[in-house]
Structure formats: structure tokens, C-alpha cells
Design an enzyme around this catalytic site. Structure first.
Site, PDB file in Angstrom:
ATOM      1  N   ASP A  64       0.850  -1.192   0.000  1.00  0.00           N
ATOM      2  CA  ASP A  64       0.000   0.000   0.000  1.00  0.00           C
ATOM      3  C   ASP A  64       0.885   1.242   0.000  1.00  0.00           C
ATOM      4  OD1 ASP A  64       0.947  -0.007   2.542  1.00  0.00           O
ATOM      5  OD2 ASP A  64      -0.984   0.235   3.535  1.00  0.00           O
ATOM      6  N   ASP A  80       7.993   6.072  13.583  1.00  0.00           N
ATOM      7  CA  ASP A  80       8.459   5.146  14.613  1.00  0.00           C
ATOM      8  C   ASP A  80       9.891   4.643  14.399  1.00  0.00           C
ATOM      9  OD1 ASP A  80       7.508   3.710  12.425  1.00  0.00           O
ATOM     10  OD2 ASP A  80       6.049   2.529  13.546  1.00  0.00           O
ATOM     11  N   ASP A 106       1.373   5.066   1.221  1.00  0.00           N
ATOM     12  CA  ASP A 106       0.992   6.163   2.098  1.00  0.00           C
ATOM     13  C   ASP A 106       1.690   7.422   1.623  1.00  0.00           C
ATOM     14  OD1 ASP A 106      -0.428   4.429   3.970  1.00  0.00           O
ATOM     15  OD2 ASP A 106       1.557   3.653   4.459  1.00  0.00           O
TER      16      ASP A 106
HETATM   17  P1  ATP Z   1       2.692  -1.784   6.232  1.00  0.00           P
HETATM   18  O1  ATP Z   1       3.547  -2.471   5.256  1.00  0.00           O
HETATM   19  O2  ATP Z   1       2.124  -2.699   7.206  1.00  0.00           O
HETATM   20  O3  ATP Z   1       1.674  -0.848   5.633  1.00  0.00           O
HETATM   21  P2  ATP Z   1       3.781   0.672   7.229  1.00  0.00           P
HETATM   22  O4  ATP Z   1       5.099   1.009   7.856  1.00  0.00           O
HETATM   23  O5  ATP Z   1       3.473   1.359   5.942  1.00  0.00           O
HETATM   24  O6  ATP Z   1       3.725  -0.899   7.098  1.00  0.00           O
HETATM   25  P3  ATP Z   1       1.429   1.919   8.195  1.00  0.00           P
HETATM   26  O7  ATP Z   1       0.595   1.565   9.366  1.00  0.00           O
HETATM   27  O8  ATP Z   1       0.841   1.887   6.846  1.00  0.00           O
HETATM   28  O9  ATP Z   1       2.697   0.971   8.284  1.00  0.00           O
HETATM   29  O10 ATP Z   1       2.023   3.362   8.488  1.00  0.00           O
HETATM   30  C1  ATP Z   1       2.665   4.154   7.502  1.00  0.00           C
HETATM   31  C2  ATP Z   1       3.804   4.922   8.131  1.00  0.00           C
HETATM   32  O11 ATP Z   1       3.288   5.783   9.153  1.00  0.00           O
HETATM   33  C3  ATP Z   1       4.853   4.073   8.833  1.00  0.00           C
HETATM   34  O12 ATP Z   1       5.835   3.604   7.950  1.00  0.00           O
HETATM   35  C4  ATP Z   1       5.412   5.031   9.850  1.00  0.00           C
HETATM   36  O13 ATP Z   1       6.321   5.909   9.243  1.00  0.00           O
HETATM   37  C5  ATP Z   1       4.194   5.824  10.253  1.00  0.00           C
HETATM   38  N1  ATP Z   1       3.534   5.244  11.429  1.00  0.00           N
HETATM   39  C6  ATP Z   1       2.493   4.379  11.436  1.00  0.00           C
HETATM   40  N2  ATP Z   1       2.110   4.072  12.674  1.00  0.00           N
HETATM   41  C7  ATP Z   1       2.925   4.761  13.494  1.00  0.00           C
HETATM   42  C8  ATP Z   1       3.032   4.881  14.909  1.00  0.00           C
HETATM   43  N3  ATP Z   1       2.218   4.211  15.713  1.00  0.00           N
HETATM   44  N4  ATP Z   1       3.989   5.701  15.401  1.00  0.00           N
HETATM   45  C9  ATP Z   1       4.797   6.386  14.589  1.00  0.00           C
HETATM   46  N5  ATP Z   1       4.756   6.318  13.255  1.00  0.00           N
HETATM   47  C10 ATP Z   1       3.833   5.525  12.704  1.00  0.00           C
HETATM   48 MG    MG Z   2       1.583   1.267   4.917  1.00  0.00          MG
END
Ligand code: ATP
Ligand code: MG
Length: 476
Positions: free
Chosen positions: A65, A177, A67
Site C-alpha cells: 500500500d 516510529d 501512504d
Molecule cells: P505496512 O507495510 O504494514 O503498511 P507501514 O510502515 O506502511 O507498514 P502503516 O501503518 O501503513 O505501516 O504506516 C505508515 C507509516 O506511518 C509508517 O511507515 C510510519 O512511518 C508511520 N507510522 C504508522 N504508525 C505509526 C506509529 N504508531 N507511530 C509512529 N509512526 C507511525
Molecule cells: Mg503502509
């Protein structure tokens, strides 16, 4: 490339990795995500892909996905797109909707007053030229606007309950994070801005927090679950120190709303690496917080409760990795089965009611306790209860019952679960599951024979149940 200060200091220095020096290109990005980036850029805003999609691509995986982070406010984002809706309270976000595909766009977040990252801002350090230009440009749009007068706020545990302060891209990076999640891809020139040396962490397979572990876990305890998820998904070790910090902070998970934990639990258990995630969760003391009713049952590695969970997760991982359908209902039903059985026995012992009644009460109680911690929507809690009740019904195989059960919408899931229980417990349960396995394979004539053959023994008729006698004809 310049030397970086340690992300531990939480005052980050951006490093630009130009196109061609990293593997990510437009070909890796969905058309929808690319169109959102370009539209925001064309309206004069900065917009970047951020987070998991870059991390995954740098690890040789296909991003799932996309973001986006931007300096446009949610209202400004909304004004750019007809297909935009604003969501969220804790984090206000824009969703750009393309049918079933949704691109999440977030405004850069800033620090709230008194937060360490802001206080420690090391203004004297020299970022590389281009990154400095980007930072300066972003500082101009750092208007510290707030939604509806809502500031970022922490509660008594240091947990962020609201986080809607706008910021610059630098601050946005500091609020992320892990270091490998603070990389930003620009659609203008296909460069990546790496704020916390995330590409190095990826190369060295390091899970590294931006800032102090415990402070960041207190701000948002879900980050502990995210550390486990990335460790399991990306096959990276959680460093010893972070493991220790997680064990110390694990209890904070109790403060997270059950609905959010449901989402996180699904990502952990239903993404194809559930077994690995479970083992880590259990080792770090997080699993007990998610499933408190199992904590006293998971006594050692070879107990049946643990075997059942592991078996179910192995099957689930295999199904996911072979593109077969899975449902959270099955996992929850399996995880909570032994607590239901145990509670049934207790109720029978305490109140002397029938097993059937005790079981029905136990089902309600166990579910009620679980949803205090992890919310389970009705669309799953109903099937979970059906799978449980069917475990009992599958033992009764006289008359037309087997045919009725075969036609039950939850038969398949209930049978699959019975099979797993049979493999773990053996004995009568294994025989029962083998009987059902065969019953589904054979021709109708043979099915009749199978049912008839049960009549001889203790055949599936509930203990104590009497054979119905034909009614006597009334004498005229
Ligand atoms: P995935 O592959 O599961 O989507 P992801 O890292 O993209 O992993 P997301 O939940 O989509 O996870 O979040 C997108 C981004 O937002 C993360 O990469 C991180 O930079 C930030 N993020 C998400 N949740 C948090 C959190 N709880 N605290 C700090 N930063 C966060
Ligand atoms: Mg993501």
C-alpha cells in the site's frame, strides 16, 4: 553522502538518495498513488510517498500500500480531489478513494510543546545541500495550524491521545516510529530523502527506533506490536535492548482502545507470518495482554493450548501464502477454544447445571472478556460462536443430523477446526474428525451405512438421550 547524527538523538539529518542510486522507480508505484502525488505537486504542495512502501521496495519486496505525506492541510487536500474524504480524530487523514483502492494522505505532523525531539533540535548540524533546501522550504509552511483548536495531548501514561499539530517534513520524520520508516520518495525527481539512515538499517537488518525506545512506546504502545510485526515480516531481529524495553512497557497495551488492537492483531496474525509473530509476542509478554484468558494456560512449549495455536497459525500462514481465503473468525475461535472448555467445566462444577447450559454461558463469558481487550466485530463474533457450538453438534450423528450439519454455512470452518483438535488431542476426537472426513467423501448409499454403523456403539447419540418411541395409536 554526509555523516549522520544518531537517530537516538532524535534530531535528524536528511540525506538525499538520488534516482538511480536506489531501486525505487515509478514502475513500483500504483497509478492511483502516482496520480495523487502529481496532483498535489501540480497544486504547489510538497507530497511524498512515505513509510512501508519504500522500506519494502528497498528490501526487494513488492510494496502493498502507498501512504502519502504532504504539507497540504486536510482541507487543502480535500479541495484538490473530488474523491476525497477526511477521517480520524486522533490522526486526521485524507482518504482519496479509487473504487476499492484507497490512498491515505496525511499532513506532515509536528511536535507538541515540550516534546523532546523539538527541544533537542540541533540547529548547528549541517545537512546536505538539497535536504537543507527542502527543510527550509518546509519550515516556511510550518504554520503550526491546529484542527478545531485541538492540540497534541498526552495522558497520564505519556500516551499521545491526540496528535493533530502540523509540522515540517523534518518534524514529520522525527514523529515516525522506526528509522526505516522515515524515508520519503519524491515523484518530482524520484529521489528518496532518508531522514534517519533508514536504508542503512535495512541493509544491516536493524530495527531501530527514532528516539528513546521507552518514551516512544509510552507515547504509543502499539509501536511495540509494530516492532514485532516488522521483525516477523521482514525477518529482522529486535535488538536485545528493545526487547527489554518492550517487556517493561508491555502492560501499557492495556490502555489501547480494543478497536485499534483488533486492526493490529489482524495485521500480526493474518499477514502470512502469524506463527513467527505469535512466538515473538509470547516471548515479549505481549500476547498475554492481547489474550489475557490464555495467559495461565500457555504454561510450556508442549502444552495443547500452545500446540493448537501454532498449528492453526501454520495452516493460516500456508493458506495466505497460497492465496487462499482466511477468516479472523477461525483464528479467534481456535485461540479461545480452551478457555471456553475450561470455563464450561468450572460453571458445571460451581452450579451443577448441564454441560449444554454451562457451555452456552461459557461461550458468552469468554467472548465478553475478550472484547474488553480486542474488539471483535459482530461479523466475526457470530461465526466464532457458531464454530464453537458446532464442535458440540458434530459429535451427534444420529438420524438426519449429519446431513443437516453438512448443509450448515459454517460446517467447513467447524470441520477444519475439529480436524486440528483431533490431530492435537487424538483419541475419540481424532476418530470423530476422521468419520466426518470420510462422510464428506463417500456416496449417499455409503453415508447411510456409516450412520447405521454408529447405532451399535455409543454412536453419537448424546449420553442419556433416549431413543424416541413411536407414539401409541389412540384407541378409538
Ligand atoms: P505496512 O507495510 O504494514 O503498511 P507501514 O510502515 O506502511 O507498514 P502503516 O501503518 O501503513 O505501516 O504506516 C505508515 C507509516 O506511518 C509508517 O511507515 C510510519 O512511518 C508511520 N507510522 C504508522 N504508525 C505509526 C506509529 N504508531 N507511530 C509512529 N509512526 C507511525
Ligand atoms: Mg503502509
Amino acid at each position: 553522502m554526509s555523516e549522520l547524527v544518531s537517530p537516538k538523538q532524535r534530531s535528524l539529518q536528511a540525506k538525499v538518495i538520488p534516482a538511480g542510486k536506489h531501486p525505487m522507480t515509478f514502475d513500483d508505484i500504483s497509478d492511483n498513488a502516482l496520480s495523487v502525488l502529481r496532483r498535489l505537486n501540480s497544486k504547489g504542495y510538497d507530497a511524498y510517498l512515505v513509510g512501508g512502501c519504500i522500506r519494502d521496495r528497498l528490501m526487494g519486496k513488492t510494496p502493498k500500500d502507498f501512504d502519502i505525506a504532504t504539507n497540504a492541510t486536510p482541507e487543502q487536500i480535500k479541495a484538490c480531489f473530488k474523491n476525497c474524504r477526511l477521517i480520524g480524530r486522533r490522526f486526521r487523514l485524507a482518504h482519496i478513494v479509487f473504487g476499492r483502492d484507497i490512498i491515505e494522505v496525511a499532513t506532515f505532523r509536528g511536535h507538541h510543546e515540550g516534546e523532546t525531539g523539538k527541544d533537542n533540535d540541533d540547529k548547528s548540524s549541517k545537512p546536505v545541500e538539497k535536504a537543507a533546501a527542502i527543510s527550509q522550504r518546509d519550515k516556511k509552511v510550518d504554520r503550526r495550524e491546529r484542527f478545531d483548536g485541538i492540540k497534541s495531548k498526552t495522558d497520564t501514561h505519556g500516551q499521545l491521545v491526540r496528535d493533530n499539530v502540523f509540522g515540517s517534513i523534518d518534524e514529520d520524520a522525527e514523529r515516525r516510529d522506526f528509522t526505516f520508516n522515515a524515508m520519503y520518495f519524491s515523484a518530482k525527481d524520484q529521489s528518496i530523502i532518508d531522514f534517519a539512515n533508514g536504508h542503512q538499517a535495512i541493509a544491516e537488518k536493524r530495527i531501530e527506533m527514532i528516539g528513546d525506545n521507552q518514551t516512544r512506546f509510552r507515547e504509543d504502545p502499539v509501536r511495540m506490536l509494530r516492532a514485532v510485526r516488522f521483525s516477523a515480516k521482514l525477518d529482522m531481529q529486535i535488538p536485545e535492548e528493545m526487547q527489554k524495553d518492550i517487556k517493561e512497557c508491555a502492560h501499557l497495551l492495556a490502555n489501547i482502545p480494543p478497536a485499534r488492537l483488533f486492526e493490529e492483531a489482524l495485521k500480526l496474525l493474518l499477514s502470512g507470518f502469524g506463527l513467527h509473530a505469535f512466538k515473538l509476542l509470547h516471548e515479549l509478554g505481549l500476547f498475554n495482554l492481547l489474550f489475557p484468558q490464555l495467559s495461565h494456560l500457555l504454561v510450556d512449549d508442549s502444552c495443547r493450548e500452545r500446540k493448537l495455536i501454532e498449528k492453526v497459525l501454520v495452516n493460516t500462514d500456508n493458506r495466505i501464502n497460497n492465496d487462499l481465503r482466511v477468516t479472523p473468525a477461525f483464528i479467534f475461535a481456535a485461540f479461545l477454544w480452551y478457555p471456553v472448555e475450561e470455563r464450561t467445566q468450572q460453571i458445571m462444577y460451581e452450579s451443577g447445571i448441564s454441560e449444554y447450559d454451562a457451555f452456552t454461558i461459557a461461550v458468552g463469558e469468554v467472548m465478553h472478556r475478550q472484547v474488553q481487550r480486542i474488539m471483535i466485530p459482530k461479523r466475526f463474533s457470530i461465526p466464532i460462536k457458531e464454530i464453537w457450538h458446532l464442535q458440540k453438534r458434530l459429535t451427534r450423528r444420529f438420524g438426519r443430523r449429519p446431513y443437516v450439519l453438512l448443509g450448515h454455512s459454517r460446517f467447513r470452518a467447524a470441520f477444519d477446526f475439529l480436524e486440528i483438535r483431533g490431530q492435537i488431542e487424538g483419541g475419540d476426537l481424532l476418530e470423530l474428525s476422521q468419520w466426518w472426513h470420510e462422510f464428506q467423501q463417500v456416496q449417499p448409499e455409503q453415508q447411510k451405512v456409516m450412520i447405521a454403523a454408529l447405532r451399535g456403539g455409543s454412536n453419537g447419540r448424546p449420553i442419556g438421550a433416549k431413543k424416541r418411541r413411536p407414539k401409541k395409536k389412540k384407541a378409538n
